[in-house]
Design an enzyme around this catalytic site. Structure first.
Site, short mmCIF file in Angstrom:
data_model
loop_
_atom_site.label_atom_id
_atom_site.label_comp_id
_atom_site.label_asym_id
_atom_site.label_seq_id
_atom_site.Cartn_x
_atom_site.Cartn_y
_atom_site.Cartn_z
N ILE A 464 0.83 -1.21 0.00
CA ILE A 464 0.00 0.00 0.00
C ILE A 464 0.87 1.26 0.00
O ILE A 464 0.41 2.35 0.32
CB ILE A 464 -0.98 0.00 1.20
CG1 ILE A 464 -0.23 -0.04 2.54
CG2 ILE A 464 -1.93 -1.18 1.10
CD1 ILE A 464 -1.13 0.16 3.76
N ASN A 586 15.05 -3.58 4.79
CA ASN A 586 15.46 -2.61 3.78
C ASN A 586 15.50 -1.22 4.41
O ASN A 586 14.45 -0.65 4.74
CB ASN A 586 14.48 -2.63 2.60
CG ASN A 586 14.90 -1.68 1.49
OD1 ASN A 586 15.44 -0.60 1.75
ND2 ASN A 586 14.64 -2.07 0.25
N GLN A 593 8.90 4.35 6.35
CA GLN A 593 7.83 3.98 7.27
C GLN A 593 7.95 4.75 8.57
O GLN A 593 6.96 5.28 9.09
CB GLN A 593 7.87 2.47 7.55
CG GLN A 593 7.36 1.63 6.42
CD GLN A 593 5.88 1.87 6.19
OE1 GLN A 593 5.04 1.47 6.98
NE2 GLN A 593 5.57 2.56 5.13
N GLU A 660 3.73 1.21 12.24
CA GLU A 660 2.91 2.09 13.08
C GLU A 660 3.65 2.75 14.24
O GLU A 660 3.21 3.77 14.77
CB GLU A 660 1.70 1.30 13.60
CG GLU A 660 0.66 1.17 12.52
CD GLU A 660 -0.26 -0.02 12.71
OE1 GLU A 660 -1.42 0.18 13.03
OE2 GLU A 660 0.20 -1.17 12.52
#
Ligand code: MOS
Length: 698
Positions: A464, A586, A593, A660
């Site tokens: 996503i 990675n 993120q 998150e």
């Protein structure tokens, strides 16, 4: 030659930046009809008439589907997905009709010409403390609403120092860049045995999840539905489950004699139809001894959910395992309101919960006169206080120490409001973070040999925007002993083996485990010199350690805030996150993120807030001009670093989740920095200039 740990560039990067990536609405399909949603204008009641005549007279409009003529669903238990099945209206903005037309423009115009009459009833739409009386486990037995260990009241009464404060967080909407959209095409008879009869392209975090949900409501086998999501422009949880538009598109496409239906949810409609983070009211009480060791923690959260569907934001969960304390209580109570259906938004529960807990910890540090970093170190634990299990790995203290060193924390003057730069008050704040290391069951993968040294690996996972496509290829290549270029990674399609949702920061861990297991099974079956065409599909073998250990990732956030003494404007020139998240597969995509989630934390701290109309409960700030998200000028020097480690108790790659944790704690770190800059404690997010101005002296 392990590709795990290499800074590989995204395999889908070029397609995305050149506009070649086919997002849902970019799929070309022969002879489609275009759908447009018509939404209710009352919050509660019954639809008594849908007047479609004027819409049908408009050029290009083909049909208007409402509850009187829509195909029937087999299962209507999920009221969010049971669209157009009855006359009941449960919130303002609910879908009451869908217009199908030859062009999107005609469909949109047609939707404006549909006139709906209602029998309106009084609606309860205001979230207030007194209404939040239901235990969430009465709505959903899987939710443990309350936990209690020891005697919290006695421990608080005996404590040398107590903090007792209430924190509030607002309604927030996910707002991924790509709005939700669905393309549905029935090309077979559902009663036949001919394989796929329905193909759905949808912007989702879980192709297999959408297939399962649609199969349930349609009463057909999931194997008859093919769901495709090749490229997804973000989700943040709002695409974790199918929403009503998926059901509308599939029902509408049933009425077209086989023509596909394309249905886009507009940005404005997303504020009613695709989930949101509920507001919370959280009371936190901390009791500590003279040395700052916690003796009591009490975290009670009040929230709201919808009468249609009962998702509950479990904000006190994070407190159950964060710090040691002899006596502890957490509880959740929820109000049922006639409002849109809430759902997942990045770190649902942990994000608002950690804002409250980590703000209270900062307040305790001030009361005690102990450095806030030191206070957290003193209350660290290597045993999960909730379950009594050891942590698979808990290196929070190292994150705190490394962050403090890199951020220049030792130069911080402990006194709030002591540092100034012209008209700017300057402060440094910090907070700790934790997020569960989820490895979801139900994953499998296929490995197939091509010519010597080349392989195809398939799993029905979805990228996503996280980099999963790239990272899974790296995991597969490492397991196969091949170069990443020699492994073609295929995802985003239910034609590939079953995979869990791209949610709960679980993707790399869950899917990577399945790929590793499938490669091991492939090796066992075909040896080291497989023939082209050799193929193995295998289930993930999850680590048995997952039951014996508490598994979480950890982090420490450090923030510099500058507050203008006249305007109350807050700027954040510097933000650092230090994370312990197991092996980073990675570093390029991992960094994205971390800093992406930190950006959302900054955005939540200073900007994001959905305002409801108090009469009807719908969101009035339903565009990006009035619902503010952090933009380039808001995001300055943002840095994410991580400990070099692996956690083989959680996954065979040694990796835990990372999606998150960056949004957990970062809003508190911003709020704590604002307090340090100004001496003013704002206990409700977002920290907008008006709240600070109201508290400035003179
Ligand atoms: Mo994320 S809110 O776990 O999809």
């Amino acid at each position: 030659m392990s590709s795990v740990g290499s800074p590989l560039l995204r395999v889908d990067g070029q397609q995305k930046v050149t506009g070649e990536a086919t997002y849902t609405m970019d799929h070309h399909t022969a002879d489609p009809l275009h759908g447009w949603l018509v939404q209710s204008t009352v919050a509660k009641g019954r639809v008594t008439a849908v007047h479609a005549d004027r819409a049908l007279e408009h050029g290009g409009v083909v049909s208007v589907i409402d509850h009187t003529n829509a195909p029937r669903l087999a299962d209507t238990d999920d009221l969010e997905l049971a669209v157009l099945q009855g006359d009941r209206v449960r919130f303002r903005g609910q879908v009451v009709a869908c217009v199908l037309a030859e062009t999107p423009e005609a469909a949109r115009h047609g939707a404006e010409l549909v006139r709906v009459e209602y029998d309106e009833e009084a609606a309860d739409v205001a979230f207030r403390e007194a209404a939040a009386t239901l235990r969430p486990d009465e709505l959903d037995p899987d939710n443990d609403a309350d936990t209690m260990q020891g005697d919290v009241e006695a421990a608080l009464a005996d404590a040398a120092h107590v903090v007792d404060q209430t924190y509030r967080t607002p309604f927030e909407h996910n707002n991924p860049m790509e709005p939700h959209a669905t393309l549905a095409h029935w090309h077979g008879d559902p009663d036949s045995d001919e394989g796929h009869v329905l193909t759905v392209c949808t912007s989702t975090q879980s192709v297999h999840g959408v297939a399962a949900s649609l199969a349930r409501i349609l009463g057909i086998d999931a194997g008859k539905i093919r769901v495709v999501a090749s490229y997804v422009g973000g989700g943040f949880g709002s695409k974790g489950l199918p929403h009503c538009h998926d059901a509308v598109a599939v029902l509408a496409a049933r009425t077209t004699g086989g023509r596909p239906v394309k249905l886009a949810v507009t940005r404005q409609q997303m504020f009613a139809l695709t989930g949101y983070r509920t507001a919370t009211i959280q009371r936190v009480r901390l009791g500590a001894d003279q040395d700052g060791r916690l003796t009591a923690i009490d975290h009670r959260s009040l929230e709201q959910t919808s009468t249609s569907k009962q998702f509950v934001e479990e904000s006190a969960l994070v407190t159950r395992s964060m710090y040691a304390a002899g006596s502890r209580r957490t509880s959740h109570r929820v109000a049922l309101l006639d409002v849109a259906v809430p759902s997942w938004m990045r770190a649902p529960g942990e994000m608002p919960g950690a804002y409250a807990l980590e703000s209270a910890m900062d307040e305790l540090a001030v009361v005690l006169g102990i450095d806030p970093v030191e206070l957290r170190i003193r209350n660290d634990t290597q045993t999960d206080p909730e379950s009594g299990k050891p942590f698979s790995s808990r290196r929070l203290v190292e994150c705190l120490r490394l962050g403090a060193e890199r951020f220049g924390w030792s130069r911080r003057d402990a006194r709030p409001g002591a540092s100034r730069d012209g008209d700017w008050l300057v402060g440094l704040g910090m907070a700790a973070a934790s997020y569960p290391a989820n490895v979801f069951p139900g994953n499998r993968a296929t490995v197939r040999a091509l010519e010597p040294g080349r392989f195809v690996v398939e799993i029905g996972a979805v990228d996503i925007g996280t980099g999963a496509w790239t990272v899974l290829g790296q995991i597969a290549a490492a397991a196969l002993g091949a170069e990443p270029d020699d492994v073609e990674m295929r995802i985003g399609d239910t034609s590939y083996p079953k995979a869990s949702v791209a949610g709960g920061s679980s993707g790399t861990a869950s899917w990577g485990t399945a790929i590793t297991s499938a490669v091991a099974a492939f090796r066992k079956e075909h040896g080291d010199d497989p023939h082209p065409g050799d193929e193995t599909t295998a289930d993930a073998e999850r680590s048995s350690d997952l039951e014996h250990y508490a598994t979480h990732s950890y982090g420490a956030h450090f923030v510099e805030a500058r507050v203008h003494r006249l305007t109350g404007e807050v700027r954040v020139p510097r933000m650092l996150g230090v994370f312990s998240a197991g092996r980073v597969v990675n570093p390029v995509t991992a960094r994205s993120q971390f800093i992406g989630a930190m950006t959302m934390g900054l955005s939540a701290a200073l900007l994001e807030e959905s305002w409801r109309d108090p009469r009807y409960g719908h969101v009035v700030t339903q565009d990006l001009a009035t619902y503010h998200v952090a933009a380039h000028a808001d995001v300055r020097d943002l840095e994410a670093v991580w400990l070099d480690e692996d956690d083989f108790r959680v996954t065979p790659m040694g990796a835990r989740g990372i999606g998150e944790i960056g949004i957990v704690g970062s809003p508190a770190a911003v709020a704590n920095a604002v307090h340090h800059a100004t001496g003013i404690r704002i206990r409700d997010l977002p920290i907008t200039p008006d709240k600070l101005l109201a508290r400035f002296d003179g």
